[in-house]
Design a protein around this motif. Structure first.
Motif, PDB file in Angstrom:
ATOM      1  N   GLN A  49     -65.100  38.609  50.922  1.00  0.00           N
ATOM      2  CA  GLN A  49     -64.240  37.564  50.388  1.00  0.00           C
ATOM      3  C   GLN A  49     -62.834  37.765  50.912  1.00  0.00           C
ATOM      4  O   GLN A  49     -62.441  38.863  51.299  1.00  0.00           O
ATOM      5  N   ARG A  50     -62.080  36.694  50.936  1.00  0.00           N
ATOM      6  CA  ARG A  50     -60.728  36.716  51.480  1.00  0.00           C
ATOM      7  C   ARG A  50     -59.843  37.722  50.738  1.00  0.00           C
ATOM      8  O   ARG A  50     -59.053  38.431  51.354  1.00  0.00           O
ATOM      9  N   GLU A  51     -59.978  37.801  49.418  1.00  0.00           N
ATOM     10  CA  GLU A  51     -59.154  38.717  48.632  1.00  0.00           C
ATOM     11  C   GLU A  51     -59.423  40.166  49.022  1.00  0.00           C
ATOM     12  O   GLU A  51     -58.497  40.972  49.146  1.00  0.00           O
ATOM     13  N   GLU A  52     -60.708  40.501  49.213  1.00  0.00           N
ATOM     14  CA  GLU A  52     -61.058  41.867  49.607  1.00  0.00           C
ATOM     15  C   GLU A  52     -60.506  42.187  50.992  1.00  0.00           C
ATOM     16  O   GLU A  52     -60.009  43.289  51.238  1.00  0.00           O
ATOM     17  N   GLU A  54     -57.855  40.849  52.483  1.00  0.00           N
ATOM     18  CA  GLU A  54     -56.401  40.985  52.416  1.00  0.00           C
ATOM     19  C   GLU A  54     -56.007  42.330  51.817  1.00  0.00           C
ATOM     20  O   GLU A  54     -55.060  42.978  52.285  1.00  0.00           O
TER      21      GLU A  54
END
Length: 100
Positions: A49-52, A54
């Protein structure tokens, strides 16, 4: 028979309204099915996922900055040690090159 044409138009309008509602229901079902299939496909591909991503990127940037600071500190300490012992400072060629 003044209600004749108006009743036909009212029935037709009701039929169109019902058809539009059914079309929206089908659209929602298709979106739900598509999303679940896409999510299942992405999960099977081990996509992060994008959050992980980043968070990991920020950790790598911080680690790189810390590494640069520590390398400069080691270099300064080696120069001071060489100065105190009267030896020549370590050669600059012995330093590992940094990758960009």
């Amino acid at each position: 028979m003044s209600n004749g044409p108006n009743r036909i138009l009212d029935d037709f309008a009701k039929l169109m309204t019902d058809a539009a509602g059914a079309a929206q229901g089908v659209r929602r079902e298709m979106e739900t099915a598509f999303r679940s299939q896409a999510e299942r496909l992405l999960n099977s591909m081990d996509v992060v996922q994008r959050e992980e991503f980043e968070a990991t990127r920020e950790m790598a940037v911080k680690a790189r900055e810390d590494n640069i600071q520590l390398a400069a500190r080691v270099e300064a300490l080696e120069a001071k040690l060489a100065e105190l012992t009267g030896q020549a400072a370590p050669a600059a060629a012995a330093k590992p090159r940094s990758k960009k």
